[in-house]
Structures are given as C-alpha cells and as structure tokens.
Scaffold this active site. Sequence first.
Site, PDB file in Angstrom:
ATOM      1  NE  ARG A 188      19.496  -0.440  -1.122  1.00 20.43           N
ATOM      2  CZ  ARG A 188      19.108   0.672  -0.912  1.00 20.43           C
ATOM      3  NH1 ARG A 188      19.659   1.712  -0.540  1.00 20.43           N
ATOM      4  NH2 ARG A 188      17.804   0.660  -1.246  1.00 20.43           N
TER       5      ARG A 188
ATOM      6  CD  GLN B 106      18.472  11.809  -4.119  1.00 23.16           C
ATOM      7  OE1 GLN B 106      19.825  11.696  -3.808  1.00 23.16           O
ATOM      8  NE2 GLN B 106      17.712  11.018  -3.470  1.00 23.16           N
TER       9      GLN B 106
ATOM     10  CG  HIS C 298      16.265  10.648  -7.686  1.00 23.76           C
ATOM     11  ND1 HIS C 298      15.243  11.298  -6.894  1.00 23.76           N
ATOM     12  CD2 HIS C 298      16.191   9.557  -6.734  1.00 23.76           C
ATOM     13  CE1 HIS C 298      14.666  10.800  -5.963  1.00 23.76           C
ATOM     14  NE2 HIS C 298      15.537   9.624  -5.800  1.00 23.76           N
TER      15      HIS C 298
ATOM     16  CE  LYS D 249      20.439   4.697   1.969  1.00 25.20           C
ATOM     17  NZ  LYS D 249      19.092   5.000   1.890  1.00 25.20           N
TER      18      LYS D 249
ATOM     19  CB  CYS E  16      16.182   5.562  -6.371  1.00 26.77           C
ATOM     20  SG  CYS E  16      16.450   6.531  -4.933  1.00 26.77           S
TER      21      CYS E  16
ATOM     22  CB  VAL F 224       8.178   1.665  -3.548  1.00 26.72           C
ATOM     23  CG1 VAL F 224       8.797   0.688  -4.328  1.00 26.72           C
ATOM     24  CG2 VAL F 224       9.078   2.914  -3.621  1.00 26.72           C
TER      25      VAL F 224
ATOM     26  CB  THR G  81      -0.981  -0.016   1.235  1.00 21.66           C
ATOM     27  OG1 THR G  81      -0.407  -0.143   2.390  1.00 21.66           O
ATOM     28  CG2 THR G  81      -2.036  -1.141   1.133  1.00 21.66           C
TER      29      THR G  81
END
Length: 329
Positions: A97, A153, A234, A205, A126, A12, A9
């Site tokens: 990650r 972004q 972005h 990141k 992203c 993404v 919901t």
Amino acid sequence: MKVAVVGATGMVGEIMLSVLAERNFPVTELIPVASEKSVGSEIEFKGKKVIVKSLAEAVKIKPEIAFFSAGGSISLEWAPKFAEVGTTVIDNSSAWRMDPAIKLVVPEINASSLTKEDKIIANPNCSTIQLVMALAPLHKKYTIKRVVVSTYQSITGTGVKAVKQLENEYADIKGDMAYPYPIHKNALPHCDVFEDNGYTKEEMKLVNETKKILNDNTVLVTATAVRIPVVGGHSETVNIAFENDFTVGDVRKILHETPGITVQDNTDTNTYPMPIYAQGKDDVFVGRIRRDESQENTLNMWIVADNLRKGASTNTIQIAEYLVANNLL
C-alpha cells in the site's frame, strides 16, 4: 478469463467468491489458492466443485487476474511471481500500500490513474476505504485541512479466530483468544500492533493511506481505532475541518450524489447508519451529518460499511471490473 483467488478459504476469500458470482465477473476458470493443508480440497463456485491449488501451481496457469487475501508475507513473496508471468495482482494486504511505485485504489476516487503497466495494485485498508469514500467529494469542494477519526471496528476484521472467541464468550466456553482480553461486553482501544509512536498500525494506516488516496499530503489526519463486539461492519465518527465554509444541506447533497454512498440522515425518524444494516451491502452509509459548533468550517459525520465487502472484497473486484472495462489487462 482465468482468475486466481489467493486465500480462497479465508473469511475475505469466501466473500470474494460470493461477490465474483453476484456481480457476474467474467470468470472462465477459477483457480482457488490456499495454504498447503487445504491444497487438494474442494470449494464450491457457482454450483460447481473446484479443487484448491498451491501458489506454485497457480503461477504456472498464468491467470489474467489474481486476487490476494492471504497476508502480507505471502503477498510480498508471491505477487511479483504472478506479475512476472503477466498476471495483474490486486492485493488486499498492507504489503504494497505505501510503496510509492504501487497504486492504492478506490475505484470511485482514483481508478483513472491505472494503466496496463500496473501489474500489482494495492487495495486499501477496510476502515480507510469507507473514510475516503466520504472525504473525497468533500475535499474536492471544500478542501480538507484536518480529519479526526475514531473507529468502532467489527471483529470480522481480525478474522475467524476472533468470531470464534466472541461466540465462545457468549456461550461461556473457554477457548482460543484472538485478543489479549475478552471482547464480549468490552471495547478494546487496540486494533493491530502498537508502534513506537504510541499509535497502532491500524491507526497509522488511516493516516498514511488517506493522504495517498486523496493524493494530498497537506491533509492532516489523526486516528483512534477501537475493536467492539460487532459482526456487521466498521463504524467511524469523523470530524473534518475545511478551508472553506459549507452548508449541511450542500454536504448531504454532495454525498447523496456520490456513487457508492447512501445517506441515512434523519434524526426525526431515528434514521442513521448502523453495522447491523450495513452487513452484506456494498455501499458506504453516512449519517449524523452536522456542523461542529465548537469551531468554524468543521463538520461531524458517522460512517458505516461492511468491512468484508466494500472494505475488502467488493472494492478489489471493482478494481478488476475497471481494468476489464478499460482494456487494461
């Protein structure tokens, strides 16, 4: 194939459901999963109503694949539980990650490293995905020494609350704030939380994930991440220093021939990537390709992508498509 979408919901999650339908991913049973307050409610998938389930219920169903987009703490707790029952988890959060035992995958670059034993697979950040899509083919040809990236972004990277903040500010309505300052008519050099070294988590990141995906710790990366009042995607300005020289024409040709990249680079017609045109598309758009005249073997580029699609949902589903096509489930 039984497919769970954890965070169905959310912003993404909703795009993920759209992409699953668009790409005709072989879903025989969809298991939408959301927070306790949403359990029992209905969502629509391919014209049918489907009841939202809890995480515990979804694990019992033993889906073949679970797409996770519900935050790092949920992923850390529940991804191993799904993996234990044989589910392959593809996780959109930052939780896994940088774990050395977990693959960090952009299919066009490193899907070939995946095996049946990979039960938890990490989807990159992203802004990293669109960056490495353009870097990888150029690194192969010219060997990258250093990358300087500044991002611009979209507020959609923060989520629904940020979109609502911008809408409220447009309408001059006081409401909940996703950011510490107004975002309308503003730019915040602040994506995610600040770390001890003065960089934000988002910036680090970009540094760490880029090296892991390129499988090369010798590539030096430094980043500044900025939030702007844009919805479509972005944008990144990227300065790349290579070991070997290049021609701009060859760079354009390499990028043009790279699957998943669209080159938009004609200053005569004012053709260049913009988030307003990237929105809703799966490609990474590259333009403003030009030599950095201040030092040798150095290139400037402008990279734009829809952060909710290739930057999250589409990349995740492309990983799953690779697993299905190569019998790795």
